[in-house]
Scaffold this motif. Structure first.
Motif, PDB file in Angstrom:
ATOM      1  N   ARG A 186      18.622  41.061  40.327  1.00 12.32           N
ATOM      2  CA  ARG A 186      18.046  42.394  40.171  1.00 12.32           C
ATOM      3  C   ARG A 186      18.390  42.961  38.795  1.00 12.32           C
ATOM      4  O   ARG A 186      19.518  42.804  38.314  1.00 12.32           O
ATOM      5  CB  ARG A 186      18.567  43.335  41.264  1.00 12.32           C
ATOM      6  CG  ARG A 186      17.622  43.444  42.457  1.00 12.32           C
ATOM      7  CD  ARG A 186      18.152  44.424  43.493  1.00 12.32           C
ATOM      8  NE  ARG A 186      19.086  43.788  44.409  1.00 12.32           N
ATOM      9  CZ  ARG A 186      19.595  44.396  45.475  1.00 12.32           C
ATOM     10  NH1 ARG A 186      19.264  45.652  45.740  1.00 12.32           N
ATOM     11  NH2 ARG A 186      20.441  43.758  46.271  1.00 12.32           N
ATOM     12  N   VAL A 187      17.447  43.644  38.205  1.00 10.11           N
ATOM     13  CA  VAL A 187      17.639  44.295  36.906  1.00 10.11           C
ATOM     14  C   VAL A 187      17.384  45.788  37.104  1.00 10.11           C
ATOM     15  O   VAL A 187      16.285  46.185  37.485  1.00 10.11           O
ATOM     16  CB  VAL A 187      16.692  43.722  35.836  1.00 10.11           C
ATOM     17  CG1 VAL A 187      16.862  44.473  34.522  1.00 10.11           C
ATOM     18  CG2 VAL A 187      16.948  42.235  35.636  1.00 10.11           C
ATOM     19  N   LEU A 188      18.422  46.588  36.847  1.00  5.72           N
ATOM     20  CA  LEU A 188      18.335  48.027  37.073  1.00  5.72           C
ATOM     21  C   LEU A 188      18.466  48.759  35.743  1.00  5.72           C
ATOM     22  O   LEU A 188      19.542  48.776  35.140  1.00  5.72           O
ATOM     23  CB  LEU A 188      19.445  48.481  38.027  1.00  5.72           C
ATOM     24  CG  LEU A 188      19.529  47.752  39.382  1.00  5.72           C
ATOM     25  CD1 LEU A 188      20.733  48.247  40.173  1.00  5.72           C
ATOM     26  CD2 LEU A 188      18.245  47.957  40.170  1.00  5.72           C
ATOM     27  N   PRO A 189      17.376  49.362  35.268  1.00  2.44           N
ATOM     28  CA  PRO A 189      17.462  50.107  34.001  1.00  2.44           C
ATOM     29  C   PRO A 189      18.212  51.424  34.200  1.00  2.44           C
ATOM     30  O   PRO A 189      18.220  52.005  35.287  1.00  2.44           O
ATOM     31  CB  PRO A 189      16.003  50.356  33.638  1.00  2.44           C
ATOM     32  CG  PRO A 189      15.274  50.334  34.949  1.00  2.44           C
ATOM     33  CD  PRO A 189      16.009  49.357  35.814  1.00  2.44           C
ATOM     34  N   PHE A 190      18.870  51.889  33.158  1.00  3.81           N
ATOM     35  CA  PHE A 190      19.610  53.148  33.240  1.00  3.81           C
ATOM     36  C   PHE A 190      19.732  53.785  31.866  1.00  3.81           C
ATOM     37  O   PHE A 190      19.656  53.117  30.836  1.00  3.81           O
ATOM     38  CB  PHE A 190      21.009  52.923  33.840  1.00  3.81           C
ATOM     39  CG  PHE A 190      21.934  52.098  32.968  1.00  3.81           C
ATOM     40  CD1 PHE A 190      22.641  52.674  31.911  1.00  3.81           C
ATOM     41  CD2 PHE A 190      22.094  50.738  33.198  1.00  3.81           C
ATOM     42  CE1 PHE A 190      23.491  51.918  31.116  1.00  3.81           C
ATOM     43  CE2 PHE A 190      22.936  49.963  32.401  1.00  3.81           C
ATOM     44  CZ  PHE A 190      23.637  50.564  31.362  1.00  3.81           C
ATOM     45  N   GLU A 191      19.942  55.092  31.903  1.00  2.97           N
ATOM     46  CA  GLU A 191      20.355  55.826  30.706  1.00  2.97           C
ATOM     47  C   GLU A 191      21.864  56.081  30.740  1.00  2.97           C
ATOM     48  O   GLU A 191      22.485  56.302  29.703  1.00  2.97           O
ATOM     49  CB  GLU A 191      19.610  57.160  30.609  1.00  2.97           C
ATOM     50  CG  GLU A 191      18.240  57.061  29.943  1.00  2.97           C
ATOM     51  CD  GLU A 191      17.250  56.216  30.761  1.00  2.97           C
ATOM     52  OE1 GLU A 191      16.613  55.315  30.174  1.00  2.97           O
ATOM     53  OE2 GLU A 191      17.114  56.458  31.976  1.00  2.97           O
ATOM     54  N   LEU A 192      22.444  56.076  31.958  1.00  4.80           N
ATOM     55  CA  LEU A 192      23.883  56.256  32.115  1.00  4.80           C
ATOM     56  C   LEU A 192      24.339  55.458  33.333  1.00  4.80           C
ATOM     57  O   LEU A 192      23.769  55.594  34.415  1.00  4.80           O
ATOM     58  CB  LEU A 192      24.240  57.733  32.311  1.00  4.80           C
ATOM     59  CG  LEU A 192      25.719  58.054  32.553  1.00  4.80           C
ATOM     60  CD1 LEU A 192      26.538  57.729  31.307  1.00  4.80           C
ATOM     61  CD2 LEU A 192      25.907  59.517  32.946  1.00  4.80           C
ATOM     62  N   ALA A 193      25.360  54.632  33.133  1.00  2.27           N
ATOM     63  CA  ALA A 193      25.960  53.857  34.227  1.00  2.27           C
ATOM     64  C   ALA A 193      27.377  54.348  34.443  1.00  2.27           C
ATOM     65  O   ALA A 193      28.196  54.321  33.522  1.00  2.27           O
ATOM     66  CB  ALA A 193      25.948  52.361  33.912  1.00  2.27           C
ATOM     67  N   ILE A 194      27.677  54.815  35.660  1.00  3.39           N
ATOM     68  CA  ILE A 194      28.989  55.366  35.988  1.00  3.39           C
ATOM     69  C   ILE A 194      29.724  54.386  36.886  1.00  3.39           C
ATOM     70  O   ILE A 194      29.180  53.912  37.892  1.00  3.39           O
ATOM     71  CB  ILE A 194      28.844  56.729  36.698  1.00  3.39           C
ATOM     72  CG1 ILE A 194      28.134  57.728  35.783  1.00  3.39           C
ATOM     73  CG2 ILE A 194      30.201  57.263  37.112  1.00  3.39           C
ATOM     74  CD1 ILE A 194      27.820  59.054  36.443  1.00  3.39           C
TER      75      ILE A 194
END
Length: 575
Positions: free
Chosen positions: A250-258
């Motif tokens: 799975r590829v999950l795009p993000f602007e912020l990863a916490i």
């Protein structure tokens, strides 16, 4: 009220607390209410404010202000008569009983040591996590990182609208991750950031994998009712710029990863020689004491209790505080420490961001808004104990002398042993134009003035402004050097006049070394050296510096020459 110890009670032993966790703030309060005669207590913390973990989700959701959820460690220590040092611990010399600190600072000696540094989210197995992820701990760093991200979010949503969503991934499906994701969802909705997309990523099929089925069902229902997106069964194995990779492709795009992953121990503990468990946490016995080094205690997340694995939860740290305080007193007195008996079952109150909470008690669980109000009362009651207005009865601090009446002759000079111990650890202070200086041991220095230069000299003196002697030394030196800079002189050298509070020689030597290390650090940055000085004993710590500088004949500046309309150029920050 919390009453600082009397200056007529000279300390002979050092208790050092590393970390401003929940257990340590209880220790500071306990020693402030009833000081231990002959003991100097020092709290070392990377931050001057300690976040109360139970209220951090409420801060994010907008239910609490910053001050409502943070303990002001500096003020708490000031009221309790505890020395506060704002620094990060980087290591421990157990043989020499010294704590190493970051930032080029000298180490702190101790007789008894306690650790309550908390934990950090584990990044094991997640490539690029440190570079591309924002960890939820330390809390101060997370709040700063989120504030910056929220500003970026506002800009992105303003420029792109609904066509450019700001995607936030919260990695971790435990109670902390769930609370965080729901609180951020509530925050974004309340602040009009409708384009923000909050997603929770868990490597399990269910949330709260370590809770009872009833608690899991209640949380699942709360998450579904609030429309929070959940990526299940996805173990994140790598983070790149804007993209998270799952183990299943799975590829999950993000602007912020916490990162709200399970707890990990501070890396530097592995080099200390303390007994650690398989995950790197400090092993402690039933008295919260290290079995390998009985003069070291630990509590909170950083501790691993022998014989029983406790969840990394603030609930346990809060209960450990009074037991830890009693155990530290016992260690300082050479007595048997009390035994910590963890509760067999704890009440977990998990907030959902919108003034609603789920309560989990063993196999039972239920939810409701009244439970959030209950959690709010519990959290506020705990914070009230450490607020600036909080008062507590405090017995009189008994007066005690170290060696009977202390000699005040010859200007109440500090002993030669103290001077040798403090000066021996300082870097060399020689210079080519100083034929006789600190290294020679003479009572006066000899300086060779440069040709064509005039001597500019100034003197100033201060009572202790802060508890941290290293920082105090830096402040004094910076202020005194300012008089030379203001006249256009080039700093050359200084002599120090120091009055140390009474105490055991080893404690005085450590305080003097910390102080002079701060002074020489700032002098060195200005190109100056310490030539010598005089030390004595006094009721409180005071420091004065005579500073010398050179300026070309006719080239100095004077305040008398300033006129209205003249420009003042600052070459460095004030203060």
């Amino acid at each position: 009220m919390l009453t600082p110890p009397s200056p007529t009670s000279p300390p002979t032993r050092d208790l050092v607390l590393i970390g401003g966790g929940h257990a340590h703030v209880a220790v500071v309060r306990a020693f402030g209410m009833r000081a231990e005669v002959g003991v100097r207590v020092t709290l070392v913390s990377r931050e001057a404010e300690a976040a109360y973990s139970g209220m951090v989700p409420g801060v994010l959701a907008g239910h609490y202000g910053h001050e409502e959820a943070h303990v002001d460690l500096r003020r708490l220590c000031g009221r309790a008569g505890v020395r506060f040092v704002e620094a990060a611990a980087t290591g421990i010399d157990l043989a020499g009983r010294v704590v190493h600190l970051g930032g080029g600072r000298p180490g702190l000696r101790f007789d008894v040591l306690s650790l309550d540094t908390g934990s950090t989210p584990s990044v094991a197995g997640i490539a690029g996590a440190r570079e591309h992820g924002l960890a939820v701990k330390p809390v101060a760093g997370f709040l700063e990182g989120w504030a910056a991200a929220e500003q970026r979010m506002r800009v992105a949503l303003a420029e792109g609208g609904a066509n450019a969503p700001f995607r936030v991934l919260v990695i971790g499906g435990g109670a902390g991750g769930v609370e965080l994701a729901l609180s951020l969802q509530q925050r974004c909705r309340a602040r009009g950031l409708a384009g923000a997309e909050i997603s929770l990523v868990t490597d399990c099929d269910q949330l709260l994998p370590h809770h009872a089925p009833a608690a899991r069902r209640a949380i699942e229902a709360a998450v579904a009712a609030r429309g929070l997106r959940v990526e299940r069964g996805c173990s994140i194995v790598g983070l790149e710029a804007g993209v998270a990779h799952g183990h299943d492709g799975r590829v999950l795009p993000f602007e912020l990863a916490i990162l709200a992953t399970p707890a990990a121990a501070p890396d530097w503990l592995a080099e200390t020689g303390l007994a650690l468990d398989g995950a790197g946490f400090v092993v402690v016995d039933g008295c919260l004491r290290s079995p390998s080094h009985p003069f070291v205690f630990a509590a909170g997340d950083v501790a691993a209790l022998q014989g029983r694995a406790l969840p990394k939860s603030g609930v346990y740290a809060v209960r450990q505080g009074p037991v830890l305080a009693a155990g530290l007193r016992a260690a300082l007195r050479g007595e048997a420490a009390p035994v910590y008996r963890p509760q067999s079952r704890t009440l977990a109150l998990i907030s959902t961001g919108d003034r609603y909470a789920v309560a989990a008690w063993g196999p039972f669980a239920l939810g409701g808004r009244w439970l959030w109000r209950l959690k709010d009362r519990i959290d506020r009651r705990w914070m009230q104990m450490y607020s600036p207005e909080a008062g507590a009865a405090s017995g009189a601090i008994g007066a005690a002398e170290v060696d009977g009446m202390r000699c005040g002759g010859c200007g109440a000079k500090t002993s030669g042993e103290v001077l040798r111990a403090a000066l021996g650890r300082l870097p060399g202070q020689g210079a080519a134009d100083v034929p006789v200086g600190l290294a020679a041991g003479d009572d006066a220095a000899v300086i060779a003035p440069p040709a064509g230069q005039l001597l500019v000299q100034s003197v100033d003196q201060f009572r202790s402004l802060v508890d941290d002697p290293w920082l105090f030394g830096r402040i004094v030196a910076n202020h005194c050097l300012g008089d030379l800079h203001a006249m256009g002189a080039r700093p050359h050298s200084a002599q120090a006049l120091v009055a140390l509070p009474p105490g055991a020689e080893s404690l005085q030597a450590d305080q003097l070394h910390q102080l002079l290390a701060g002074i020489t650090t700032t002098l060195g940055e200005a190109g100056a050296v310490l030539l010598g000085g005089h030390t004595s004993e006094g009721a409180e710590l005071t420091v004065g510096l005579v500073v010398n500088g050179w300026v070309a004949a006719g080239g100095w500046a004077s305040k008398a020459g300033a006129r209205p309309g003249d420009a003042l150029i600052l070459t460095k920050a004030l203060g």
